[in-house]
Design an enzyme around this catalytic site. Sequence first.
Site, PDB file in Angstrom:
ATOM      1  N   GLU A 262      -4.540  30.256 -14.378  1.00 24.49           N
ATOM      2  CA  GLU A 262      -3.275  30.953 -14.532  1.00 24.49           C
ATOM      3  C   GLU A 262      -2.348  30.676 -13.364  1.00 24.49           C
ATOM      4  O   GLU A 262      -2.791  30.532 -12.232  1.00 24.49           O
ATOM      5  CB  GLU A 262      -3.517  32.463 -14.628  1.00 24.49           C
ATOM      6  CG  GLU A 262      -4.489  32.771 -15.725  1.00 24.49           C
ATOM      7  CD  GLU A 262      -4.421  34.193 -16.212  1.00 24.49           C
ATOM      8  OE1 GLU A 262      -3.712  35.008 -15.601  1.00 24.49           O
ATOM      9  OE2 GLU A 262      -5.078  34.467 -17.220  1.00 24.49           O
TER      10      GLU A 262
ATOM     11  N   CYS B   4       2.971  31.484  -7.934  1.00 29.23           N
ATOM     12  CA  CYS B   4       1.631  31.874  -7.500  1.00 29.23           C
ATOM     13  C   CYS B   4       0.620  30.943  -8.166  1.00 29.23           C
ATOM     14  O   CYS B   4       0.577  30.827  -9.388  1.00 29.23           O
ATOM     15  CB  CYS B   4       1.386  33.333  -7.872  1.00 29.23           C
ATOM     16  SG  CYS B   4      -0.239  33.921  -7.389  1.00 29.23           S
TER      17      CYS B   4
ATOM     18  N   CYS C  51     -13.742  33.196  -9.556  1.00 36.01           N
ATOM     19  CA  CYS C  51     -13.927  33.307  -8.098  1.00 36.01           C
ATOM     20  C   CYS C  51     -15.334  33.831  -7.830  1.00 36.01           C
ATOM     21  O   CYS C  51     -15.837  34.669  -8.576  1.00 36.01           O
ATOM     22  CB  CYS C  51     -12.900  34.252  -7.492  1.00 36.01           C
ATOM     23  SG  CYS C  51     -12.993  34.328  -5.682  1.00 36.01           S
TER      24      CYS C  51
ATOM     25  N   CYS D 106     -14.909  40.489  -4.771  1.00 35.16           N
ATOM     26  CA  CYS D 106     -14.247  41.692  -4.274  1.00 35.16           C
ATOM     27  C   CYS D 106     -14.273  42.735  -5.403  1.00 35.16           C
ATOM     28  O   CYS D 106     -13.973  42.403  -6.556  1.00 35.16           O
ATOM     29  CB  CYS D 106     -12.816  41.378  -3.855  1.00 35.16           C
ATOM     30  SG  CYS D 106     -12.773  40.102  -2.580  1.00 35.16           S
TER      31      CYS D 106
ATOM     32  N   CYS E  60     -11.091  43.429  -7.805  1.00 42.51           N
ATOM     33  CA  CYS E  60     -10.312  42.282  -8.319  1.00 42.51           C
ATOM     34  C   CYS E  60     -10.837  41.826  -9.671  1.00 42.51           C
ATOM     35  O   CYS E  60     -12.031  41.596  -9.842  1.00 42.51           O
ATOM     36  CB  CYS E  60     -10.386  41.135  -7.314  1.00 42.51           C
ATOM     37  SG  CYS E  60      -9.664  39.592  -7.912  1.00 42.51           S
TER      38      CYS E  60
ATOM     39  N   CYS F 292      -1.019  40.864  -8.833  1.00 45.07           N
ATOM     40  CA  CYS F 292      -2.148  40.509  -7.976  1.00 45.07           C
ATOM     41  C   CYS F 292      -3.442  41.076  -8.517  1.00 45.07           C
ATOM     42  O   CYS F 292      -3.527  42.243  -8.863  1.00 45.07           O
ATOM     43  CB  CYS F 292      -1.986  41.111  -6.586  1.00 45.07           C
ATOM     44  SG  CYS F 292      -0.582  40.511  -5.723  1.00 45.07           S
TER      45      CYS F 292
HETATM   46  N1  SAH Z   1      -8.809  34.812  -3.016  1.00 43.21           N
HETATM   47  C1  SAH Z   1      -7.718  34.922  -2.137  1.00 43.21           C
HETATM   48  C2  SAH Z   1      -6.380  34.728  -2.815  1.00 43.21           C
HETATM   49  C3  SAH Z   1      -6.241  35.337  -4.193  1.00 43.21           C
HETATM   50  S1  SAH Z   1      -6.238  37.079  -4.292  1.00 43.21           S
HETATM   51  C4  SAH Z   1      -7.750  36.246  -1.406  1.00 43.21           C
HETATM   52  O1  SAH Z   1      -8.521  37.107  -1.793  1.00 43.21           O
HETATM   53  O2  SAH Z   1      -7.027  36.392  -0.432  1.00 43.21           O
HETATM   54  C5  SAH Z   1      -4.588  37.465  -3.700  1.00 43.21           C
HETATM   55  C6  SAH Z   1      -4.428  38.877  -3.199  1.00 43.21           C
HETATM   56  O3  SAH Z   1      -4.543  39.829  -4.274  1.00 43.21           O
HETATM   57  C7  SAH Z   1      -5.475  39.272  -2.166  1.00 43.21           C
HETATM   58  O4  SAH Z   1      -4.868  39.806  -1.032  1.00 43.21           O
HETATM   59  C8  SAH Z   1      -6.274  40.346  -2.893  1.00 43.21           C
HETATM   60  O5  SAH Z   1      -6.799  41.268  -1.973  1.00 43.21           O
HETATM   61  C9  SAH Z   1      -5.259  40.943  -3.827  1.00 43.21           C
HETATM   62  N2  SAH Z   1      -5.820  41.647  -4.971  1.00 43.21           N
HETATM   63  C10 SAH Z   1      -6.943  41.345  -5.653  1.00 43.21           C
HETATM   64  N3  SAH Z   1      -7.105  42.220  -6.674  1.00 43.21           N
HETATM   65  C11 SAH Z   1      -6.067  43.093  -6.633  1.00 43.21           C
HETATM   66  C12 SAH Z   1      -5.661  44.191  -7.446  1.00 43.21           C
HETATM   67  N4  SAH Z   1      -6.355  44.579  -8.508  1.00 43.21           N
HETATM   68  N5  SAH Z   1      -4.514  44.830  -7.112  1.00 43.21           N
HETATM   69  C13 SAH Z   1      -3.775  44.421  -6.065  1.00 43.21           C
HETATM   70  N6  SAH Z   1      -4.101  43.385  -5.278  1.00 43.21           N
HETATM   71  C14 SAH Z   1      -5.240  42.724  -5.557  1.00 43.21           C
HETATM   72 FE1  SF4 Z   2     -11.691  36.141  -5.152  1.00 39.96          FE
HETATM   73 FE2  SF4 Z   2     -10.262  38.197  -6.071  1.00 39.96          FE
HETATM   74 FE3  SF4 Z   2     -11.619  38.442  -3.788  1.00 39.96          FE
HETATM   75 FE4  SF4 Z   2      -9.447  36.869  -3.858  1.00 39.96          FE
HETATM   76  S1  SF4 Z   2      -9.496  39.080  -4.156  1.00 39.96           S
HETATM   77  S2  SF4 Z   2     -11.447  36.390  -2.954  1.00 39.96           S
HETATM   78  S3  SF4 Z   2      -9.603  36.075  -5.964  1.00 39.96           S
HETATM   79  S4  SF4 Z   2     -12.510  38.106  -5.813  1.00 39.96           S
END
Ligand code: SAH
Ligand code: SF4
Length: 386
Positions: free
Chosen positions: A114, A143, A150, A154, A157, A377
């Site tokens: 995406e 973006c 991934c 986290c 996410c 995000c």
């Molecule tokens: N993997 C990388 C980049 C992609 S995620 C990283 O984690 O930095 C991009 C951003 O989105 C990160 O700062 C992450 O903490 C945030 N993010 C992930 N899930 C989210 C959610 N459900 N709501 C808001 N931000 C989120």
């Molecule tokens: Fe992966 Fe989502 Fe964590 Fe970014 S925030 S490292 S995309 S699991």
Amino acid sequence: MPKKPGQLVSFDLKRPPGFSEPLFGLDAESLSKLLVEAGEPAFRGDQLAEAMYRQWLSEIAEISTLPLPLRSRLAAEGWRIGRPAISRAFQSVDGTERYLIEFAGTGQKNQTAETVWMPEGDGGEASEESDSETKDWSRATICVSSQIGCAVNCQFCLTAKLGLQRNLTAGEIAGQVVAVLDRHAVRVGRERVNLVFMGMGEPFLNYDNFMAAVRLLVCEVGLSPRRMTVSTSGIVPGIERFAEEPLDVRPRLAISLNAPNDAIRGEIMPINRKWPISEVIAAVRRVPLRPRERITFEYVLLGGVTDRPEHAREVARLVRRSGLPAKVNLIAWNPGPDFAYSMPSPEAVAAFHQLLMREEIPATIRQPRGRDIFAACGQLKRTVEG
Ligand code: SAH
Ligand code: SF4
């Protein structure tokens, strides 16, 4: 085009039947090598690069700078441009567009990634004005995804729920950008477009392909690395390699901090158990910064979990002690199905922001974009409902 008959033989390199290889992703030098191997002059490689990366042509047949017989031979040999293509687009009420991107030749299910287009920037990475008068946007942010899914897991996410399907190649990463620039007829160098490598995936766990894509975007497409930001969850070996990158191809750096201390961060980001906050910050300190450059700390506000005033004070202390020129980008958690978390209240977000500002930590609130089309995000999970 002077060619000796013998050279034609070397052009017919032994390709397996059905060979079909994308050219998109090769830089001008590699393209020239390929064409020289094929008995062509090296400048044909530059013409090919110009056609793919500056003119955004997506079929060999369209490249009128190349002689027709050469176009036919390339195609007959199984080469094609193979640029990633937008297979579906979802439009948000706020102008954001989310694209499903299909990659050439994969032909498999679960192989889309995406990419998101956000006109007017995203509130967090944006800065000055642009001169564009002809478009309904004056600046925009794209973006970009670096992996399908991934592996970092986290807890908040949605992309994490896919697991890691595969790394994207350099051509697949850079190709997302070119496909979107092409769709919006962006005039590179004249219109202000920021790139954020914050889509699906962890760029620093696909480091070589990610940086090869950045080099393509800078050297071939003509975008500036100062308008690119890569976000990492804190992969220390990746940050260490990043510190060695020459400034002319090094994007800006954002770290997903997301918690005020190791205890909370370890709960919501299991990766913290491998690389705790102090190690991440130590690695970031080794990145040589440009004049006035700041590190961004992203901070996802989870209702009741990371959004309390004491957390804000702890974040302020942590950032101050790091000694880094930094800013904090607050992101209210975007909800998704099957999560035990809740969104922070607007009051908690505002209070957190004010507390940081009062402690003289520059902070911005990232406005959620395209929530209605699952483009915000952490919402990128190839959701097909628009
Ligand atoms: N993997 C990388 C980049 C992609 S995620 C990283 O984690 O930095 C991009 C951003 O989105 C990160 O700062 C992450 O903490 C945030 N993010 C992930 N899930 C989210 C959610 N459900 N709501 C808001 N931000 C989120
Ligand atoms: Fe992966 Fe989502 Fe964590 Fe970014 S925030 S490292 S995309 S699991």
